[in-house]
Design a protein around this motif. Structure first.
Motif, PDB file in Angstrom:
ATOM      1  N   MET B   1       0.836  -1.197   0.000  1.00 37.25           N
ATOM      2  CA  MET B   1       0.000   0.000   0.000  1.00 37.25           C
ATOM      3  C   MET B   1       0.874   1.252   0.000  1.00 37.25           C
ATOM      4  N   LYS B   2       0.450   2.227  -0.767  1.00 32.70           N
ATOM      5  CA  LYS B   2       1.241   3.452  -0.886  1.00 32.70           C
ATOM      6  C   LYS B   2       1.204   4.248   0.414  1.00 32.70           C
ATOM      7  N   ARG B   3       2.279   5.053   0.581  1.00 30.01           N
ATOM      8  CA  ARG B   3       2.421   5.891   1.751  1.00 30.01           C
ATOM      9  C   ARG B   3       1.206   6.799   1.938  1.00 30.01           C
ATOM     10  N   SER B   4       0.780   7.431   0.842  1.00 30.32           N
ATOM     11  CA  SER B   4      -0.337   8.374   0.945  1.00 30.32           C
ATOM     12  C   SER B   4      -1.621   7.653   1.356  1.00 30.32           C
ATOM     13  N   GLU B   5      -1.784   6.409   0.910  1.00 30.22           N
ATOM     14  CA  GLU B   5      -2.982   5.656   1.295  1.00 30.22           C
ATOM     15  C   GLU B   5      -2.984   5.327   2.777  1.00 30.22           C
ATOM     16  N   ARG B   6      -1.784   5.012   3.289  1.00 27.27           N
ATOM     17  CA  ARG B   6      -1.694   4.681   4.715  1.00 27.27           C
ATOM     18  C   ARG B   6      -2.032   5.907   5.559  1.00 27.27           C
ATOM     19  N   ILE B   7      -1.514   7.078   5.101  1.00 28.72           N
ATOM     20  CA  ILE B   7      -1.804   8.306   5.838  1.00 28.72           C
ATOM     21  C   ILE B   7      -3.296   8.628   5.740  1.00 28.72           C
ATOM     22  N   ARG B   8      -3.858   8.430   4.547  1.00 26.90           N
ATOM     23  CA  ARG B   8      -5.282   8.729   4.386  1.00 26.90           C
ATOM     24  C   ARG B   8      -6.125   7.820   5.283  1.00 26.90           C
ATOM     25  N   TRP B   9      -5.718   6.541   5.388  1.00 25.20           N
ATOM     26  CA  TRP B   9      -6.435   5.637   6.291  1.00 25.20           C
ATOM     27  C   TRP B   9      -6.403   6.196   7.716  1.00 25.20           C
ATOM     28  N   GLY B  10      -5.217   6.662   8.130  1.00 22.15           N
ATOM     29  CA  GLY B  10      -5.067   7.211   9.478  1.00 22.15           C
ATOM     30  C   GLY B  10      -5.926   8.439   9.700  1.00 22.15           C
ATOM     31  N   LEU B  11      -5.979   9.296   8.701  1.00 22.29           N
ATOM     32  CA  LEU B  11      -6.762  10.525   8.840  1.00 22.29           C
ATOM     33  C   LEU B  11      -8.255  10.220   8.920  1.00 22.29           C
ATOM     34  N   SER B  12      -8.733   9.344   8.027  1.00 23.32           N
ATOM     35  CA  SER B  12     -10.178   9.117   8.012  1.00 23.32           C
ATOM     36  C   SER B  12     -10.623   8.320   9.230  1.00 23.32           C
ATOM     37  N   ASN B  13      -9.745   7.506   9.801  1.00 20.60           N
ATOM     38  CA  ASN B  13     -10.113   6.770  11.015  1.00 20.60           C
ATOM     39  C   ASN B  13      -9.815   7.560  12.282  1.00 20.60           C
ATOM     40  N   GLY B  14      -8.895   8.535  12.169  1.00 19.88           N
ATOM     41  CA  GLY B  14      -8.584   9.359  13.336  1.00 19.88           C
ATOM     42  C   GLY B  14      -9.643  10.423  13.571  1.00 19.88           C
ATOM     43  N   LEU B  15     -10.284  10.852  12.491  1.00 19.57           N
ATOM     44  CA  LEU B  15     -11.266  11.941  12.600  1.00 19.57           C
ATOM     45  C   LEU B  15     -12.419  11.640  13.568  1.00 19.57           C
ATOM     46  N   PRO B  16     -13.089  10.483  13.441  1.00 19.47           N
ATOM     47  CA  PRO B  16     -14.189  10.252  14.387  1.00 19.47           C
ATOM     48  C   PRO B  16     -13.709  10.144  15.832  1.00 19.47           C
ATOM     49  N   ILE B  17     -12.502   9.610  16.037  1.00 13.56           N
ATOM     50  CA  ILE B  17     -11.983   9.526  17.414  1.00 13.56           C
ATOM     51  C   ILE B  17     -11.728  10.939  17.939  1.00 13.56           C
ATOM     52  N   ALA B  18     -11.111  11.778  17.083  1.00 17.01           N
ATOM     53  CA  ALA B  18     -10.814  13.151  17.498  1.00 17.01           C
ATOM     54  C   ALA B  18     -12.107  13.887  17.844  1.00 17.01           C
ATOM     55  N   LEU B  19     -13.134  13.699  17.029  1.00 16.41           N
ATOM     56  CA  LEU B  19     -14.431  14.341  17.294  1.00 16.41           C
ATOM     57  C   LEU B  19     -15.018  13.858  18.616  1.00 16.41           C
ATOM     58  N   GLY B  20     -14.861  12.568  18.865  1.00 19.72           N
ATOM     59  CA  GLY B  20     -15.376  12.012  20.118  1.00 19.72           C
ATOM     60  C   GLY B  20     -14.589  12.510  21.320  1.00 19.72           C
ATOM     61  N   TYR B  21     -13.274  12.667  21.152  1.00 18.20           N
ATOM     62  CA  TYR B  21     -12.428  13.078  22.274  1.00 18.20           C
ATOM     63  C   TYR B  21     -12.628  14.540  22.659  1.00 18.20           C
ATOM     64  N   LEU B  22     -12.805  15.405  21.651  1.00 18.74           N
ATOM     65  CA  LEU B  22     -12.813  16.851  21.930  1.00 18.74           C
ATOM     66  C   LEU B  22     -13.745  17.248  23.088  1.00 18.74           C
ATOM     67  N   PRO B  23     -15.042  16.905  23.014  1.00 22.46           N
ATOM     68  CA  PRO B  23     -15.908  17.355  24.106  1.00 22.46           C
ATOM     69  C   PRO B  23     -15.525  16.742  25.451  1.00 22.46           C
ATOM     70  N   VAL B  24     -15.068  15.480  25.439  1.00 23.54           N
ATOM     71  CA  VAL B  24     -14.686  14.838  26.700  1.00 23.54           C
ATOM     72  C   VAL B  24     -13.458  15.540  27.279  1.00 23.54           C
ATOM     73  N   ALA B  25     -12.508  15.900  26.388  1.00 27.05           N
ATOM     74  CA  ALA B  25     -11.299  16.596  26.830  1.00 27.05           C
ATOM     75  C   ALA B  25     -11.638  17.975  27.380  1.00 27.05           C
ATOM     76  N   VAL B  26     -12.555  18.673  26.717  1.00 24.90           N
ATOM     77  CA  VAL B  26     -12.970  19.996  27.197  1.00 24.90           C
ATOM     78  C   VAL B  26     -13.594  19.865  28.585  1.00 24.90           C
ATOM     79  N   THR B  27     -14.462  18.860  28.750  1.00 26.94           N
ATOM     80  CA  THR B  27     -15.073  18.619  30.065  1.00 26.94           C
ATOM     81  C   THR B  27     -13.997  18.359  31.110  1.00 26.94           C
TER      82      THR B  27
END
Lengths: 101, 232
Positions: B1-27
Motif C-alpha cells: 500500500m502506498k504511503r499516501s494511502e496509509r496516511i489517508r487511512w489514518g486521517l479518516s479513522n482518526g477523525l471520528p476519534i478526534a471528534l469524540g475526544y474533543l468534548p470529553v477533553a474539554v469537560t
C-alpha cells in the motif's frame, strides 16, 4: 508537587501499553489463544458501550440510550463512522433542547 | 500500500476519534480547573498521562485530598486494560522497538477498537496507526487545554451532550461486524451484560477491572464458538 504525581501516572499508564510491544511478537501463541485474541475487540466494545452509555449524557439515560439506538440503526446503512458520530451528537443536542427526558 | 494511502487511512479513522475526544477533553479541562489545577497541570496531565477515565478519577481524588500514591495505584488499576489491548495490537503491527515506544503511547480504548476492526484489507500499518493515534492525541491535548483556559465561558450542557460521540463511535464499529459475523455479535452482547452485572453486583470494582474481566472472560467464548474464518 503535582508534577511528581503526573510522572507517577505517566509511568503506570505508559509501561502497560509499551510492554506487550516489546515481547508479545516474539512469543508463538497456540491457535486457540489467537482465536481468543481475535474476539478481544468485540468483547471490549460490548463492555465499553453498555452500561456506560446510560451515563453518557449526565442525568439523561433515556436520551443517551435513544441516541445510541438511532446510531445503531444508522450504522446499518452508513459506513462512515464520522457521520454516525456527528449524527448522534446532533440528535442529543437537538433533543436536549426540546426537553426530552 | 502506498504511503499516501496509509496516511489517508489514518486521517479518516482518526477523525471520528478526534471528534469524540474533543468534548470529553474539554469537560476534563473544565473539571480539572475547578478542582484547582493550573492550566499547565491540566495540559500536562493530558500530554503525559493521556488516559481519559484515569484523568477524571485523578482530578476527583485530588479534590478530595487523597494521597498521590493512592492516585497512582488507582490509575494503574484503571489503565491496566491497555496491557490487554497492546498485547492484541502488537501482534498485528510489525514495528521496530523504537517505533513501538512511540506507537504504544497512542494505545487507547478507541484507537484499539478502531485499529482492530477497521484495519485495511492489507492489514494494519504502522504509519496508518501513527496518523490515527496522533489525531486522537492532538484532539485530547487541545481539548483539555481549551477546557482549562475557557473553563468559565464554555456552555457545559452542550459539551455534556456531545459526550455521546464516543459511544456512537463504538456502536458504528460494532454493528457492521456483528451483522456480518454472528459470533462477534454474541460475544459483544454477553460482554455488555457481564459488564452490567459486574457493575451491579460489585459496585466497588473499578470500571477498568470490569472491562478487563468482561473482555478476557467473554472473548474466551470465541475459542469454542464454531467457524470464524481467518482474515486477520
Amino acid at each position: 508537587m503535582i508534577w511528581l504525581l503526573l510522572a507517577g501516572m505517566f509511568l503506570v499508564t505508559y509501561l502497560p501499553r509499551l510492554a506487550p510491544f516489546l515481547f508479545a511478537r516474539e512469543i508463538r501463541l497456540p491457535a486457540w489463544v489467537q482465536k481468543w485474541l481475535k474476539f478481544f475487540p468485540y468483547a471490549a466494545l460490548g463492555a465499553l458501550i453498555f452500561p456506560g452509555i446510560l451515563t453518557a449524557v449526565p442525568g439523561r439515560p433515556g436520551l443517551a440510550a435513544g441516541a445510541g439506538v438511532i446510531a445503531a440503526i444508522c450504522s446499518l446503512f452508513i459506513r462512515n463512522i464520522t457521520v454516525i458520530v456527528v449524527l448522534a451528537i446532533a440528535v442529543v443536542l437537538l433533543l436536549q433542547n426540546l426537553g426530552i427526558p | 500500500m502506498k504511503r499516501s494511502e496509509r496516511i489517508r487511512w489514518g486521517l479518516s479513522n482518526g477523525l471520528p476519534i478526534a471528534l469524540g475526544y474533543l468534548p470529553v477533553a474539554v469537560t476534563f479541562g473544565i473539571l480539572a480547573r475547578q478542582s484547582g489545577l493550573s492550566v499547565a497541570a491540566v495540559t500536562g496531565m493530558s500530554a503525559w498521562v493521556y488516559a481519559g477515565a484515569s484523568q477524571f478519577l485523578a482530578v476527583k481524588m485530588i479534590a478530595s485530598g487523597v494521597t498521590f500514591s493512592e492516585i497512582v495505584l488507582a490509575t494503574f488499576i484503571l489503565n491496566f486494560r491497555h496491557f490487554l489491548m497492546s498485547t492484541a495490537l502488537a501482534r498485528k503491527l510489525e514495528v521496530s522497538k523504537p517505533s513501538a515506544a512511540v506507537l504504544s503511547y497512542g494505545v487507547t480504548d478507541e484507537t484499539f477498537v478502531v485499529a482492530s476492526i477497521h484495519a485495511n484489507p492489507e492489514g494494519l500499518t504502522a504509519l496508518g496507526f501513527f496518523t490515527m493515534a496522533l489525531m486522537a492525541y492532538l484532539a485530547w491535548l487541545s481539548g483539555s487545554f481549551a477546557g482549562g483556559v475557557f473553563a468559565d465561558y464554555i456552555p457545559v450542557a452542550i459539551v455534556n451532550g456531545m459526550g455521546i460521540g464516543l459511544y456512537a463511535l463504538f456502536i458504528a464499529l460494532l454493528v457492521p461486524s456483528a451483522r456480518k459475523t454472528w459470533q462477534f455479535a454474541i460475544v459483544a452482547v454477553i460482554s455488555a451484560l457481564v459488564a452490567w452485572a459486574l457493575s451491579k453486583l460489585l459496585p466497588n470494582l473499578s470500571e477498568g477491572w470490569t472491562l478487563v474481566a468482561a473482555t478476557l472472560g467473554v472473548s474466551a467464548l470465541g475459542i469454542v464458538l464454531p467457524g470464524v474464518e481467518d482474515r486477520s
